[in-house]
Design a protein around this motif. Structure first.
Motif, PDB file in Angstrom:
ATOM      1  N   THR A  19     -51.113 -40.063 -15.446  1.00  0.00           N
ATOM      2  CA  THR A  19     -51.253 -38.606 -15.430  1.00  0.00           C
ATOM      3  C   THR A  19     -49.895 -37.935 -15.292  1.00  0.00           C
ATOM      4  O   THR A  19     -49.579 -36.967 -16.008  1.00  0.00           O
ATOM      5  CB  THR A  19     -52.179 -38.166 -14.280  1.00  0.00           C
ATOM      6  N   LEU A  23     -48.416 -35.444 -18.059  1.00  0.00           N
ATOM      7  CA  LEU A  23     -48.181 -34.050 -17.678  1.00  0.00           C
ATOM      8  C   LEU A  23     -46.735 -33.649 -17.927  1.00  0.00           C
ATOM      9  O   LEU A  23     -46.455 -32.545 -18.404  1.00  0.00           O
ATOM     10  CB  LEU A  23     -48.537 -33.824 -16.208  1.00  0.00           C
ATOM     11  N   ARG A  31     -52.544 -27.799 -19.249  1.00  0.00           N
ATOM     12  CA  ARG A  31     -53.223 -27.328 -18.044  1.00  0.00           C
ATOM     13  C   ARG A  31     -53.807 -28.554 -17.338  1.00  0.00           C
ATOM     14  O   ARG A  31     -54.637 -29.255 -17.893  1.00  0.00           O
ATOM     15  CB  ARG A  31     -54.355 -26.370 -18.374  1.00  0.00           C
ATOM     16  N   PRO A  32     -53.375 -28.818 -16.111  1.00  0.00           N
ATOM     17  CA  PRO A  32     -53.942 -29.952 -15.373  1.00  0.00           C
ATOM     18  C   PRO A  32     -55.218 -29.563 -14.618  1.00  0.00           C
ATOM     19  O   PRO A  32     -55.367 -28.419 -14.180  1.00  0.00           O
ATOM     20  CB  PRO A  32     -52.820 -30.320 -14.390  1.00  0.00           C
ATOM     21  N   PHE A  33     -56.103 -30.535 -14.486  1.00  0.00           N
ATOM     22  CA  PHE A  33     -57.324 -30.393 -13.702  1.00  0.00           C
ATOM     23  C   PHE A  33     -57.474 -31.629 -12.824  1.00  0.00           C
ATOM     24  O   PHE A  33     -56.934 -32.687 -13.126  1.00  0.00           O
ATOM     25  CB  PHE A  33     -58.558 -30.282 -14.599  1.00  0.00           C
ATOM     26  N   LYS A  34     -58.254 -31.483 -11.758  1.00  0.00           N
ATOM     27  CA  LYS A  34     -58.556 -32.608 -10.875  1.00  0.00           C
ATOM     28  C   LYS A  34     -60.047 -32.602 -10.560  1.00  0.00           C
ATOM     29  O   LYS A  34     -60.598 -31.580 -10.137  1.00  0.00           O
ATOM     30  CB  LYS A  34     -57.749 -32.514  -9.572  1.00  0.00           C
ATOM     31  N   PRO A  42     -53.533 -31.959  -7.035  1.00  0.00           N
ATOM     32  CA  PRO A  42     -53.207 -30.705  -7.730  1.00  0.00           C
ATOM     33  C   PRO A  42     -51.822 -30.160  -7.392  1.00  0.00           C
ATOM     34  O   PRO A  42     -51.166 -29.552  -8.248  1.00  0.00           O
ATOM     35  CB  PRO A  42     -54.309 -29.749  -7.246  1.00  0.00           C
ATOM     36  N   HIS A  45     -49.533 -32.135  -9.559  1.00  0.00           N
ATOM     37  CA  HIS A  45     -49.644 -31.647 -10.938  1.00  0.00           C
ATOM     38  C   HIS A  45     -48.776 -30.409 -11.145  1.00  0.00           C
ATOM     39  O   HIS A  45     -48.044 -30.298 -12.134  1.00  0.00           O
ATOM     40  CB  HIS A  45     -51.090 -31.291 -11.270  1.00  0.00           C
ATOM     41  N   LYS A  46     -48.883 -29.451 -10.225  1.00  0.00           N
ATOM     42  CA  LYS A  46     -48.131 -28.194 -10.329  1.00  0.00           C
ATOM     43  C   LYS A  46     -46.620 -28.483 -10.321  1.00  0.00           C
ATOM     44  O   LYS A  46     -45.849 -27.873 -11.069  1.00  0.00           O
ATOM     45  CB  LYS A  46     -48.498 -27.285  -9.157  1.00  0.00           C
ATOM     46  N   ASN A  52     -50.551 -24.318 -12.511  1.00  0.00           N
ATOM     47  CA  ASN A  52     -51.519 -24.600 -11.446  1.00  0.00           C
ATOM     48  C   ASN A  52     -52.632 -25.516 -11.929  1.00  0.00           C
ATOM     49  O   ASN A  52     -53.168 -25.347 -13.029  1.00  0.00           O
ATOM     50  CB  ASN A  52     -52.122 -23.291 -10.926  1.00  0.00           C
ATOM     51  N   SER A  53     -52.978 -26.467 -11.090  1.00  0.00           N
ATOM     52  CA  SER A  53     -54.042 -27.418 -11.387  1.00  0.00           C
ATOM     53  C   SER A  53     -55.357 -26.912 -10.798  1.00  0.00           C
ATOM     54  O   SER A  53     -55.386 -26.345  -9.701  1.00  0.00           O
ATOM     55  CB  SER A  53     -53.696 -28.788 -10.791  1.00  0.00           C
ATOM     56  N   CYS A  79     -55.520 -30.082 -22.189  1.00  0.00           N
ATOM     57  CA  CYS A  79     -56.095 -30.136 -20.849  1.00  0.00           C
ATOM     58  C   CYS A  79     -56.174 -31.597 -20.420  1.00  0.00           C
ATOM     59  O   CYS A  79     -56.824 -32.405 -21.095  1.00  0.00           O
ATOM     60  CB  CYS A  79     -57.496 -29.532 -20.823  1.00  0.00           C
TER      61      CYS A  79
END
Length: 422
Positions: A19, A23, A31-34, A42, A45-46, A52-53, A79
């Motif tokens: 990841t 990223l 755009r990251p998600f968790k 998160p 990720h940011k 922002n995740s 994403c």
């Protein structure tokens, strides 16, 4: 646009490394998600991609709400959704990578640790593929590969056994970038060249064109708002946030901005003060019980005085986990604010981990090593099942409320009404 989930058979298989590499590689357009309630990933990720995740949690929110959240925030070309634990782990709470990827109809990329194995990898993959026929597994990445020959052995077997799985490539065993970090990269301190090196080495043998081909996703329109309508109020909210109080769901921040006329963020480590006209203070979870965190705030006199003034004026305070501890009398020998009549102790074992309900049926997550010395002033029981036995986990005094429970605001506006004075 492109969208995919990264999952594995368990934790510590390489999800975070893959990841991180992806990223960083797509940092200008991702755009990251968790999946799940995690606060730490998160933040990583940011740090990596400066976007922002967003948490996707099908336990705390229902299916239509999670779909709405995903569609609201998937405003980038790509994403990337990081899973939690193993692919099917969390199904008992309907919040596994399997559940979320199926709900959103996006493909899953499995990263499989191939250490000391080759044919068995195909057997493991078959088990994952056949456990639920409606799974979203479309491709694999092989981790901890010792040589190109090792990779070809596995690739040959997988191609023989499956006609619907893409093999995207492999990650070398004992990468120099991972040796340097001992698998413990602190992304809050990571420099650009460190991330660049890691991304380049991890993605060296991975076919990104093939990844993008299987990740095509058509964005859905958010035609219906599956939450209670938010009516803006002419009030001011203050969020207490720094490196110690840092557990903030990004959508909770957005909800507060949609609800309150003004929102300020106060950093207690810098001894910033809560505005005198603030109507509501939200203290985040974090690490205040640790010595390092405590030392950063113990001399923040201006901040503490402003909080005491806020409480004295009978204005509202809502505090989660570390925020709860901060409002207490003390945590062992660490003196806290003495606003709530409770003391805590830090133990060597977890006292809560996982999803919980409070007595009003509110769903949330808790994870902490502290416990109260006594519960004579507690007001709320947190339980693993709705309306079942549990242990006390919240305290209240006048307009000040502290709880071990972390939750999401958008589908729980009743919290704002009950505890925010709205």
């Amino acid at each position: 646009m492109k969208a995919f989930v990264i999952s594995a058979i368990a934790s510590n298989q390489g999800k975070t490394i893959l990841t991180t590499a992806l990223l960083y590689n797509y940092r200008k357009s991702v755009r990251p998600f968790k999946i799940g309630p995690d606060y730490i990933d998160p933040q990583f990720h940011k740090t990596i991609c400066d976007t922002n995740s967003i948490n996707l949690d099908t336990f705390m929110m229902n299916k239509s709400q999670v779909k709405w959240i995903f569609n609201k925030y998937n405003n980038k070309d790509i994403c990337i959704v990081e899973g939690v634990m193993g692919f099917y782990d969390g199904m008992d709470k309907a919040c596994s990578a399997y559940d979320v990827s199926k709900l959103l109809k996006i493909p899953t990329i499995l990263i499989l640790d191939a250490s000391g194995s080759y044919i068995t990898i195909s057997a493991v993959l078959k088990g994952l593929k056949t456990y639920k026929k409606d799974n979203t597994i479309k491709a694999i990445v092989l981790n901890n590969i010792s040589s190109s020959m090792h990779y070809e052995l596995i690739k040959r077997q997988v191609n023989e056994d499956f006609d619907d799985i893409e093999i995207l490539g492999w990650i070398e065993k004992n990468l120099p970038c991972l040796k340097d970090t001992h698998l413990g990269l602190d992304l809050n301190d990571a420099k650009k060249d460190t991330l660049q090196k890691l991304s380049k080495e991890v993605l060296k043998h991975i076919d990104l064109e093939k990844l993008q081909k299987i990740s095509v996703y058509t964005k859905k329109k958010n035609n219906n708002y599956p939450f209670e309508k938010i009516e803006k109020v002419n009030k001011k909210a203050t969020i207490i946030k720094d490196g110690n109080f840092s557990f903030l769901y990004y959508d909770n921040l957005k909800v507060l901005k949609e609800l309150f006329n003004k929102v300020e963020i106060v950093n207690p480590s810098k001894d910033e003060q809560i505005s005198k006209d603030s109507d509501f203070v939200y203290i985040l979870g974090g690490y205040i019980e640790t010595q390092k965190a405590y030392d950063k705030i113990k001399n923040s006199k201006n901040f503490k005085d402003s909080l005491l003034r806020h409480v004295k004026d009978k204005r509202y305070v809502y505090a989660e986990c570390a925020g709860l501890l901060f409002l207490s009398k003390n945590v062992d020998d660490k003196k806290m604010m003495n606003i709530l009549d409770v003391s805590f102790t830090l133990t060597n074992k977890r006292n809560r981990l996982g999803y919980y309900y409070n007595q009003k049926g509110l769903k949330g997550h808790a994870f902490h090593y502290t416990k109260p010395i006594d519960t004579k002033n507690a007001i709320d029981i947190l339980s693993k099942k709705k309306n079942s036995k549990g242990e006390f986990g919240a305290w209240k005094k006048e307009n000040v409320y502290g709880t071990y429970l972390h939750t999401m605001f958008r589908n729980n506006l009743n919290i704002l009404k009950d505890y925010f004075g709205i």
